[in-house]
Structures are given as C-alpha cells and as structure tokens.
Scaffold this motif. Structure first.
Motif, PDB file in Angstrom:
ATOM      1  N   LEU A 114       0.755  -1.247  -0.021  1.00  0.00           N
ATOM      2  CA  LEU A 114       0.001   0.031  -0.088  1.00  0.00           C
ATOM      3  C   LEU A 114       0.811   1.284   0.253  1.00  0.00           C
ATOM      4  N   MET A 115       1.977   1.129   0.749  1.00  0.00           N
ATOM      5  CA  MET A 115       3.004   2.286   0.540  1.00  0.00           C
ATOM      6  C   MET A 115       3.857   2.404  -0.899  1.00  0.00           C
ATOM      7  N   SER A 116       3.804   1.489  -1.599  1.00  0.00           N
ATOM      8  CA  SER A 116       4.741   1.277  -2.647  1.00  0.00           C
ATOM      9  C   SER A 116       3.975   2.429  -3.728  1.00  0.00           C
ATOM     10  N   PRO A 117       5.291   2.834  -4.603  1.00  0.00           N
ATOM     11  CA  PRO A 117       4.677   3.613  -5.645  1.00  0.00           C
ATOM     12  C   PRO A 117       3.961   3.156  -6.745  1.00  0.00           C
ATOM     13  N   ARG A 118       3.233   3.753  -7.293  1.00  0.00           N
ATOM     14  CA  ARG A 118       2.314   3.240  -8.527  1.00  0.00           C
ATOM     15  C   ARG A 118       3.453   2.930  -9.604  1.00  0.00           C
ATOM     16  N   PRO A 119       3.192   1.895 -10.634  1.00  0.00           N
ATOM     17  CA  PRO A 119       4.058   1.252 -11.657  1.00  0.00           C
ATOM     18  C   PRO A 119       4.146   2.633 -12.596  1.00  0.00           C
TER      19      PRO A 119
END
Length: 399
Positions: A386-391
């Motif tokens: 959920l904290m990861s950046p969008r592709p």
C-alpha cells in the motif's frame, strides 16, 4: 462451451474467475476449522477425521489421495513453465530461482537455530520453507494495477520453484522405511508412462490409469504418495513435433488436464485439506504456546526468514549484476512480495504433518506457528504494498 460476450457474468462467475478467490475460500475453510474445533462439534470433527473408509482413515484419504491431485496440478504447472513459460530460459530462472533458494534456506536456518537442541522437533526444519502460491497470489491480485505485472510473474515463478523444492524435500527427507518391491513396481510404471509419452500417445486415460497404479505403489513403497502426482505430471505430453512446429499449448494433453483441475483443486481439494488440518483446539491453551521454540521457529521462519531470504537475495542478485530486477518495480514492491512469500499455509501444514505424524501436540504447535506467521506476513506485505509507488513513476524504476 463459448461464453456469450454480451451476457454479463454473474457475481458467482466473477468470484470463481478472480485470482483472489482461491485464497479467500482457503481462508474461510481454515477459519471454519478453527471454529468447529473449538465448539460443541469438536468431538465429531476429530472423530470423523480418524474414521476409516476402506483401508485408510478420512484424514489419510485427504492427505495422501486428494493431495496427490494437488501435487499433480503443481507438477503440470512446473513442467509447463519450464518448457514453455516463465522459466523456459536460464535468464528467466536466475532471479526467482536464487530468491526461492534463499527463501527456503534462511527460514530453515532460523527454525534450526531455535530448535537445534531438540532431536524430535528439529525434524520440522522444512516447515517454514514453503510458500502458499494460492494465498500469496490471491493477496497480490487484490492490488490490481497498483503493483507492476512483473511482480506477479516474479512471485509465480518463485512459488513454482519453491513448490519444486518442497517436493524434493518431501521425497528425500520425509520418506519412511522403503519397500523395495513396491518402489521397483513404481519405477516400472513410471518407465511405462515415459514410453507412452515417447510413443506419442495423446489420449489422457492411459496416463491417468497408470497414474492411479503409480500412486498405489508409491503409497506402499514408503515414499509419500503425493510424489506420484508430480511424477505423473512430468510424463503428460505438452506438445508434439509437427511440420508447423510445436502444437499450440491450448490443445495439448497437459493443458487439457490442467484446465480440468484448475477449478477443482483451489475450490475443493485445497479447502477440504485446509478444513481437515487447520483445526486446533484451544482448550487449555495458554500464552506460553506463543513462546514455544517450535511455534517461534515456524512463525519466525515465515515472517523473518522469508523476507530476509527472498528480499536479501533479490537485492544482492540485482546489485551484483547477475540478473535484472522486475520491470517497473521499486524496492518496496519487492519487499512487499517477499513478505507475502511468508504465507506458507498449505504446503507448510502438509510438511508439518509429515514431520510429526504421531504427535498431535507438536502438530498443534506447528499449526499455531503457521497461522500466526502467515497472518503477520499477509498483513505486513499488504501494508508495504500500500505504501509502494504506482508502476511507471520514477520511484518505481529505482530497483
């Protein structure tokens, strides 16, 4: 039958087709087992599992026969991916292969480190090495396009190699006293299956008929009967030489059998296995169970060992230039997926039963560790993703 594209799929159809549905059904089966095992139905539940139907108990029919079908599907997926899929070249195998090895070695070391002085418990060293592909992919699919498609490919390839490793561990380390006559018969049947393949036999029924004989002989041999499922799968033809090249995989016997099993296994066999084996009675339970080295070894191996083994190996492999990282993936994506690899439900439960077949108390400790470790891994993996950046963003190309 071709589905009419103008007819809107029903809610049930959409659920069945969803990649997350298998994990959801398994989770529901495990939850139901816990509820039943701690209710007034508990005596009936445990007695039913011990009841004999023919030569085997209900529990053995589930764990030795139904799970052989699960391993058959696993074997089909392994063969398809190695021959024509995501593991068909060495360049595609390097990163998931090394990460799978790391993700099996570190959890085993953590378990062994906590239980090295207990000769009986140390037999469970392989329990936290496994990843539940249905659960892990189910959780990952809930994120949709928030997670790059390359991470699904990475997790699938890693889990398939992990399954292959688990099969080898079961065959080598959890085999009882061997019956050489039955083992020789099994070898002869396997040779016959390979001969069918070499002769270009396309019908599935000869393979399945001999496969049933193979299962019986392996069961009698002392090798765990589920290994027969993988052995059978490797003999099923994937394609045949033709003037125009290999026939389309969609028409091959392997694809036909895989298609027939792809709904049966996640929606029937695995939930039945989960319901039969996840039931733990908490009668007389105290919090000290959570500090037992066996429980800590399983839970710690899944939560800590998997993320160190998978994420650490991925970072080292890419930094050293041995392989490229997943496309458009950030380190947080890889960290989140590495945590999801700690969901070890189905295969971990299975190995736990093999490690301690005659000790219900140790089996309960294993189940608590698996449930705890898998739950924590799923929650932590979800939070990280959920904290990861969008592709597609700059941060997503930083791996």
């Amino acid at each position: 039958m071709t589905r009419n594209p103008h007819v809107r799929p029903t809610l049930l159809r959409r659920f069945i087709d969803s990649e997350a549905s298998g994990g959801i059904v398994l989770m529901a089966a495990a939850a139901l087992a816990l509820i039943v095992a701690n209710s007034a139905l508990a005596p009936t539940y445990f007695a039913a599992l011990k009841a004999y139907v023919g030569p085997l108990s209900v529990s053995h029919w589930i764990n030795d026969a139904l799970m052989a079908v699960f391993f058959l599907l696993v074997g089909l997926e392994i063969k398809r991916e190695i021959v024509d899929g995501q593991l068909s070249t060495w360049s595609r195998r390097i990163l998931p292969g090394l990460c799978a090895a790391g993700g099996m070695a570190v959890p085993a070391l953590i378990f062994a480190g906590l239980n090295w002085n207990n000769g009986e418990v140390i037999r469970g060293w392989a329990i936290p090495t496994a990843t539940d592909i249905a659960f892990a992919l189910g959780v990952l699919s809930l994120f949709g396009n928030r997670v790059p498609a390359s991470m699904k490919v990475f997790l699938t390839a890693l889990a398939i190699i992990d399954d292959l490793g688990a099969v080898l561990i079961i065959a080598v380390f959890y085999t009882g006293n061997l019956d050489l006559a039955a083992l020789g018969g099994a070898a002869a049947v396997l040779v016959a299956l390979l001969a069918l393949n070499r002769l270009g036999v396309r019908a599935l029924w000869p393979y399945l008929g001999l496969g049933a004989v193979l299962w019986l002989l392996v069961l009698l041999s002392g090798v765990h009967a589920t290994v027969a499922g993988v052995a059978l799968a490797l003999t099923i033809p994937l394609g045949r030489p033709a003037p125009g090249g290999r026939e389309p995989a969609a028409t091959s016997p392997l694809h036909t059998l895989e298609h027939a099993l792809i709904k049966v296994v996640p929606f029937f066999i695995i939930p039945v296995f989960g319901f039969a084996n996840a039931g733990v009675s908490f009668a007389g339970f105290d919090l000290g169970a959570f500090t037992d080295p066996l429980t800590l070894g399983v839970a710690g191996g899944l939560v800590v060992g998997k993320v160190i083994g998978v994420y650490g190996t991925a970072m080292a492999t890419v930094k050293l230039g041995f392989a490229d990282g997943p496309t458009n993936a950030a380190p947080l994506h890889v960290l989140g997926v590495s945590l999801l690899c700690g969901i070890g439900f189905t295969m971990s439960l299975f190995i736990g039963l093999l490690a301690f077949p005659d000790s219900p108390a140790l089996q309960d400790g294993v189940k608590i560790g698996i449930l705890l470790g898998s739950f924590v891994s799923a929650v932590l993996g979800t939070l990280v993703l959920l904290m990861s950046p969008r592709p597609g963003g700059t941060a997503a190309r930083a791996f």
